[in-house]
Design a protein around this motif. Structure first.
Motif, PDB file in Angstrom:
ATOM      1  N   GLY A  44       0.786  -1.226   0.000  1.00  0.00           N
ATOM      2  CA  GLY A  44       0.000   0.000   0.000  1.00  0.00           C
ATOM      3  C   GLY A  44       0.819   1.277   0.000  1.00  0.00           C
ATOM      4  N   SER A  45       2.142   1.150  -0.106  1.00  0.00           N
ATOM      5  CA  SER A  45       2.995   2.342  -0.067  1.00  0.00           C
ATOM      6  C   SER A  45       3.047   3.083  -1.401  1.00  0.00           C
ATOM      7  N   GLY A  46       2.611   2.441  -2.489  1.00  0.00           N
ATOM      8  CA  GLY A  46       2.615   3.082  -3.795  1.00  0.00           C
ATOM      9  C   GLY A  46       3.696   2.584  -4.739  1.00  0.00           C
ATOM     10  N   LYS A  47       4.383   1.515  -4.378  1.00  0.00           N
ATOM     11  CA  LYS A  47       5.467   1.000  -5.221  1.00  0.00           C
ATOM     12  C   LYS A  47       4.969   0.664  -6.628  1.00  0.00           C
ATOM     13  N   THR A  48       3.903  -0.092  -6.721  1.00  0.00           N
ATOM     14  CA  THR A  48       3.428  -0.604  -8.006  1.00  0.00           C
ATOM     15  C   THR A  48       2.727   0.459  -8.839  1.00  0.00           C
ATOM     16  N   THR A  49       1.951   1.314  -8.222  1.00  0.00           N
ATOM     17  CA  THR A  49       1.176   2.292  -8.989  1.00  0.00           C
ATOM     18  C   THR A  49       1.903   3.611  -9.200  1.00  0.00           C
ATOM     19  N   VAL A  70       4.981  -3.023 -16.193  1.00  0.00           N
ATOM     20  CA  VAL A  70       4.870  -3.511 -14.828  1.00  0.00           C
ATOM     21  C   VAL A  70       4.377  -4.951 -14.912  1.00  0.00           C
ATOM     22  N   ALA A  71       5.151  -5.883 -14.416  1.00  0.00           N
ATOM     23  CA  ALA A  71       4.768  -7.296 -14.444  1.00  0.00           C
ATOM     24  C   ALA A  71       4.043  -7.664 -13.153  1.00  0.00           C
ATOM     25  N   GLN A  72       2.977  -8.419 -13.304  1.00  0.00           N
ATOM     26  CA  GLN A  72       2.205  -8.891 -12.151  1.00  0.00           C
ATOM     27  C   GLN A  72       2.053 -10.403 -12.261  1.00  0.00           C
ATOM     28  N   PRO A  73       2.036 -11.107 -11.134  1.00  0.00           N
ATOM     29  CA  PRO A  73       2.007 -12.573 -11.182  1.00  0.00           C
ATOM     30  C   PRO A  73       0.651 -13.175 -11.560  1.00  0.00           C
ATOM     31  N   ARG A  74      -0.414 -12.412 -11.449  1.00  0.00           N
ATOM     32  CA  ARG A  74      -1.746 -12.962 -11.729  1.00  0.00           C
ATOM     33  C   ARG A  74      -2.537 -12.021 -12.610  1.00  0.00           C
ATOM     34  N   ARG A  75      -3.455 -12.601 -13.365  1.00  0.00           N
ATOM     35  CA  ARG A  75      -4.318 -11.867 -14.288  1.00  0.00           C
ATOM     36  C   ARG A  75      -5.063 -10.727 -13.589  1.00  0.00           C
ATOM     37  N   ILE A  76      -5.694 -11.044 -12.471  1.00  0.00           N
ATOM     38  CA  ILE A  76      -6.495 -10.042 -11.775  1.00  0.00           C
ATOM     39  C   ILE A  76      -5.617  -8.901 -11.268  1.00  0.00           C
ATOM     40  N   SER A  77      -4.394  -9.209 -10.850  1.00  0.00           N
ATOM     41  CA  SER A  77      -3.466  -8.168 -10.394  1.00  0.00           C
ATOM     42  C   SER A  77      -3.122  -7.218 -11.536  1.00  0.00           C
ATOM     43  N   ALA A  78      -2.821  -7.777 -12.692  1.00  0.00           N
ATOM     44  CA  ALA A  78      -2.464  -6.950 -13.849  1.00  0.00           C
ATOM     45  C   ALA A  78      -3.612  -6.028 -14.225  1.00  0.00           C
ATOM     46  N   MET A  79      -4.817  -6.568 -14.242  1.00  0.00           N
ATOM     47  CA  MET A  79      -5.985  -5.771 -14.617  1.00  0.00           C
ATOM     48  C   MET A  79      -6.276  -4.688 -13.579  1.00  0.00           C
ATOM     49  N   VAL A  81      -4.228  -3.302 -11.332  1.00  0.00           N
ATOM     50  CA  VAL A  81      -3.180  -2.279 -11.297  1.00  0.00           C
ATOM     51  C   VAL A  81      -3.369  -1.323 -12.474  1.00  0.00           C
ATOM     52  N   ALA A  82      -3.617  -1.859 -13.661  1.00  0.00           N
ATOM     53  CA  ALA A  82      -3.816  -1.009 -14.837  1.00  0.00           C
ATOM     54  C   ALA A  82      -5.037  -0.106 -14.657  1.00  0.00           C
ATOM     55  N   GLU A  83      -6.116  -0.650 -14.125  1.00  0.00           N
ATOM     56  CA  GLU A  83      -7.322   0.150 -13.904  1.00  0.00           C
ATOM     57  C   GLU A  83      -7.070   1.252 -12.871  1.00  0.00           C
ATOM     58  N   ARG A  84      -6.350   0.923 -11.823  1.00  0.00           N
ATOM     59  CA  ARG A  84      -6.047   1.909 -10.783  1.00  0.00           C
ATOM     60  C   ARG A  84      -5.192   3.051 -11.344  1.00  0.00           C
ATOM     61  N   VAL A  85      -4.160   2.701 -12.085  1.00  0.00           N
ATOM     62  CA  VAL A  85      -3.275   3.725 -12.644  1.00  0.00           C
ATOM     63  C   VAL A  85      -4.040   4.588 -13.648  1.00  0.00           C
ATOM     64  N   ALA A  86      -4.862   3.976 -14.480  1.00  0.00           N
ATOM     65  CA  ALA A  86      -5.664   4.745 -15.436  1.00  0.00           C
ATOM     66  C   ALA A  86      -6.602   5.702 -14.693  1.00  0.00           C
ATOM     67  N   GLY A  95      -5.270   3.545 -23.450  1.00  0.00           N
ATOM     68  CA  GLY A  95      -4.594   4.751 -23.938  1.00  0.00           C
ATOM     69  C   GLY A  95      -3.143   4.713 -23.496  1.00  0.00           C
ATOM     70  N   THR A  96      -2.788   5.620 -22.607  1.00  0.00           N
ATOM     71  CA  THR A  96      -1.431   5.645 -22.055  1.00  0.00           C
ATOM     72  C   THR A  96      -1.198   4.426 -21.165  1.00  0.00           C
ATOM     73  N   VAL A  97      -2.259   3.933 -20.543  1.00  0.00           N
ATOM     74  CA  VAL A  97      -2.179   2.799 -19.625  1.00  0.00           C
ATOM     75  C   VAL A  97      -2.944   1.622 -20.220  1.00  0.00           C
ATOM     76  N   GLY A  98      -2.337   0.457 -20.195  1.00  0.00           N
ATOM     77  CA  GLY A  98      -3.012  -0.732 -20.706  1.00  0.00           C
ATOM     78  C   GLY A  98      -2.442  -1.975 -20.068  1.00  0.00           C
ATOM     79  N   TYR A  99      -2.893  -3.117 -20.564  1.00  0.00           N
ATOM     80  CA  TYR A  99      -2.337  -4.377 -20.083  1.00  0.00           C
ATOM     81  C   TYR A  99      -2.439  -5.422 -21.180  1.00  0.00           C
ATOM     82  N   THR A 100      -1.575  -6.405 -21.095  1.00  0.00           N
ATOM     83  CA  THR A 100      -1.611  -7.555 -21.992  1.00  0.00           C
ATOM     84  C   THR A 100      -1.504  -8.799 -21.127  1.00  0.00           C
TER      85      THR A 100
END
Length: 109
Positions: A44-49, A70-79, A81-86, A95-100
């Motif tokens: 929760g310190s903000g490292k990932t986002t 940004v690599a995440q170990p699980r599908r839900i994590s990747a989604m 994190v991307a949604e939070r940053v967007a 747009g600027t933020v996405g995921y694969t």
């Protein structure tokens, strides 16, 4: 384009309140000076986002093109994190933020 430091997007107040914010310039200097940087901190310190956004904002300020992954170990994590940053950037996914994730892609071509 990324928001300026003074703006930091629609969630700027929250972003400035995260513990990692106090280390923003030190992180950017360390990342610029080293090929590899390991960031350690509490959940929760903000490292990932935040750290990827700091890098993007710094690159935009300097006029340098950047792709940040940004690599995440699980599908839900990747989604999530991307949604939070967007959300923090006031943007939509793709747009600027996405995921694969495997064959699913929400990125700009």
């Amino acid at each position: 384009p990324p928001p300026a430091l003074g703006d930091m997007g629609p969630m700027g107040e929250q972003r400035r309140g995260l513990p990692v914010f106090d280390y923003r310039e030190r992180l950017l200097d360390t990342i610029a000076a080293n090929r590899v940087t390991v960031v350690e901190g509490e959940t929760g310190s903000g490292k990932t986002t935040q750290v990827p956004q700091y890098c993007l904002e710094d690159a935009a300020r300097r006029g340098v093109p950047a792709n940040i992954v940004v690599a995440q170990p699980r599908r839900i994590s990747a989604m999530s994190v991307a949604e939070r940053v967007a959300d923090e950037r006031g943007e939509k996914i793709g747009g600027t933020v996405g995921y694969t994730i495997r064959l699913e892609s929400k990125t700009t071509p």
